[in-house]
Design an enzyme around this catalytic site. Structure first.
Site, PDB file in Angstrom:
ATOM      1  N   LYS A 209      -9.671 -19.334 -68.788  1.00 39.75           N
ATOM      2  CA  LYS A 209     -11.033 -18.988 -69.222  1.00 39.75           C
ATOM      3  C   LYS A 209     -11.944 -19.731 -68.245  1.00 39.75           C
ATOM      4  O   LYS A 209     -12.791 -20.536 -68.639  1.00 39.75           O
ATOM      5  CB  LYS A 209     -11.218 -19.429 -70.685  1.00 39.75           C
ATOM      6  CG  LYS A 209     -12.523 -18.999 -71.330  1.00 39.75           C
ATOM      7  CD  LYS A 209     -12.569 -17.537 -71.734  1.00 39.75           C
ATOM      8  CE  LYS A 209     -13.957 -17.176 -72.235  1.00 39.75           C
ATOM      9  NZ  LYS A 209     -14.110 -15.735 -72.533  1.00 39.75           N
ATOM     10  N   ASP A 266      -0.386 -20.804 -77.079  1.00 38.68           N
ATOM     11  CA  ASP A 266      -0.081 -20.890 -78.509  1.00 38.68           C
ATOM     12  C   ASP A 266      -0.575 -19.633 -79.214  1.00 38.68           C
ATOM     13  O   ASP A 266       0.152 -18.988 -79.970  1.00 38.68           O
ATOM     14  CB  ASP A 266      -0.747 -22.139 -79.096  1.00 38.68           C
ATOM     15  CG  ASP A 266      -0.568 -22.219 -80.603  1.00 38.68           C
ATOM     16  OD1 ASP A 266       0.558 -21.965 -81.072  1.00 38.68           O
ATOM     17  OD2 ASP A 266      -1.554 -22.506 -81.308  1.00 38.68           O
ATOM     18  N   ASP A 270       1.670 -15.890 -80.739  1.00 27.71           N
ATOM     19  CA  ASP A 270       1.711 -15.327 -82.099  1.00 27.71           C
ATOM     20  C   ASP A 270       1.390 -13.831 -82.034  1.00 27.71           C
ATOM     21  O   ASP A 270       1.992 -13.023 -82.757  1.00 27.71           O
ATOM     22  CB  ASP A 270       0.725 -16.046 -83.039  1.00 27.71           C
ATOM     23  CG  ASP A 270       1.409 -17.172 -83.833  1.00 27.71           C
ATOM     24  OD1 ASP A 270       2.356 -17.774 -83.298  1.00 27.71           O
ATOM     25  OD2 ASP A 270       0.995 -17.432 -84.983  1.00 27.71           O
TER      26      ASP A 270
HETATM   27  C1  IPM Z   1       3.806 -23.608 -82.082  1.00 26.88           C
HETATM   28  C2  IPM Z   1       3.079 -24.259 -83.230  1.00 26.88           C
HETATM   29  C3  IPM Z   1       2.698 -25.685 -82.851  1.00 26.88           C
HETATM   30  C4  IPM Z   1       1.786 -25.604 -81.644  1.00 26.88           C
HETATM   31  C5  IPM Z   1       2.048 -26.518 -83.962  1.00 26.88           C
HETATM   32  C6  IPM Z   1       2.869 -26.508 -85.231  1.00 26.88           C
HETATM   33  C7  IPM Z   1       1.760 -27.920 -83.518  1.00 26.88           C
HETATM   34  O1  IPM Z   1       1.977 -23.504 -83.597  1.00 26.88           O
HETATM   35  O2  IPM Z   1       4.880 -24.092 -81.725  1.00 26.88           O
HETATM   36  O3  IPM Z   1       3.340 -22.597 -81.564  1.00 26.88           O
HETATM   37  O4  IPM Z   1       0.571 -25.469 -81.797  1.00 26.88           O
HETATM   38  O5  IPM Z   1       2.296 -25.689 -80.536  1.00 26.88           O
HETATM   39 MN    MN Z   2       1.840 -21.593 -82.557  1.00 26.41          MN
END
Ligand code: IPM
Ligand code: MN
Length: 374
Positions: A209, A266, A270
């Protein structure tokens, strides 16, 4: 003979890791010359509540002697949020300098994908997430509950460093700093290019970014450009994180290897997990190519589902596959993946998240059985 540390952890962690270990036993039985010694470590909420200890120095020394760490999940409603995550998960990532968080995003046949018109041929890339820097360095503070003198110091820091004119008596503020180092960026970016070559991928996308967070991500860009020059066979591009989120959904087939600073990685993984059929299918490896690496499903401890034998163990089983590959056991790793693919394709044994009714252990049994048949 490999020594594997097993940290089942919290919530559904012990249930999914049990199936992961079950599958590794099947691999061991069907691969002459391969064997594992599993050493269990108690870290997690239960251990913390009983002893007040997150990870002991002694534990770290023991873990150091292992060939790899196999982790279930951490997080428990009885412990304030962040304590176990930071005190155990992030502590291990930082302590062992696992500077790469490798997260394959791969859609397997027979797995429902929420994107209309996209199938396994369209979703098959790697996210290489930086794993030790950025906004995860835990440098920050908050101006409240401080003495007069401390407040004065804070005020002058805000003014000098951030150009903020703050009345510390009235304006409550908090700040947190992101750090990118040349060395930290370079090692993970180089890993991404090497991975691209090893996996026959042609393009590496760099996420940032740099249009807003100019200081940290201009350094990231500079390093990426320099490293890219050493890999003329690989095509490169820069993309802003918001655009990447959009393109992951619109055109996932474009992506081959994506290298990203920690926090964007991160978030994007997801999203990536949803493209590959959900969090129940997304594995990750916290890798230090020269040290002790740790493999885990990227999902959390899902306390609501704990103890019910319903969670999908495939992310953990696939994390086991990544661990085998990392240990140099390519053939054994391929067996695990083939077995998972078979089970998914047949579609008879699947957990609720994939529209089935099978239990966690049914899925582990099915994958282990496939491996024994090979
Ligand atoms: C991940 C999780 C962790 C992160 C957390 C639980 C600290 O979300 O492994 O993606 O943010 O890295
Ligand atoms: Mn995560």
């Amino acid at each position: 003979m490999y020594k594997i540390a097993v940290i089942p952890g919290d919530g559904i962690g012990p249930e999914v890791i049990r199936e992961g270990v079950k599958v590794l036993h099947a691999v061991e039985d069907s691969t002459p010359g391969l064997s594992f010694e599993f050493v269990e470590f108690p870290y997690g909420a239960e251990h913390y509540l009983k002893t007040g200890e997150l990870v002991s120095e002694e534990g770290l020394k023991q873990l150091e002697k292992m060939d790899a760490i196999y982790l279930g999940a951490l997080g428990d409603p009885r412990v304030p949020t962040g304590v176990l995550e930071q005190g155990i998960l992030l502590r291990l990532r930082f302590y062992f300098e696992q500077y790469v968080n490798l997260r394959p995003v791969k859609l397997y046949p027979g797995v429902p994908c929420p994107l209309i018109g996209k199938g396994p041929g369209h979703i098959d890339f790697y996210v290489v997430r930086e794993n030790t820097e950025d906004f995860y360095v835990a440098i920050g503070g908050r101006a409240s509950g401080k003495s007069r003198a401390e407040l004065e110091v804070l005020r002058s820091i805000y003014e000098a460093k951030f150009g903020l004119d703050i009345d510390v008596d009235r304006d409550e503020i908090a700040y947190q700093i992101g750090v990118i180092s040349r060395k930290g960026a370079e090692r993970v970016i180089r890993y991404a290019f090497e991975l691209a070559r090893a996996k026959g991928k042609r393009r590496v996308t760099s996420v940032d970014k740099a249009n807003v967070l100019t200081h940290v991500y201009s350094l990231w860009r500079e390093v990426f450009e320099r490293v890219a020059k050493e890999y003329p066979d690989i095509e490169t591009e820069f993309a802003f994180v918001d655009a990447v989120a959009m393109w992951f959904v619109k055109n996932p087939e474009w992506y081959q290897v994506v290298v990203t600073p920690n926090m964007f990685g991160d978030i994007l993984t997801d999203l990536g997990a949803m493209l590959q059929g959900g969090l129940g299918l997304a594995p990750g490896g916290n890798i230090n190519p020269e040290g002790v690496s740790m493999f885990e499903p990227i999902h959390g401890s899902a306390p609501r589902h704990a103890g019910k034998n319903v969670a999908n163990p495939l992310a953990t089983i696939l994390a086991g596959q990544m661990m085998l590959e990392h240990l140099g056991e390519a053939e054994a790793a391929r067996k695990v993946e083939r077995a998972v693919i078979e089970v998914l394709k047949e579609g008879k044994v699947r957990t609720y998240d994939l529209g089935g009714r099978s239990s966690t252990s049914d899925v582990g049994d099915a994958v282990a059985e496939k491996i024994r048949e090979m």
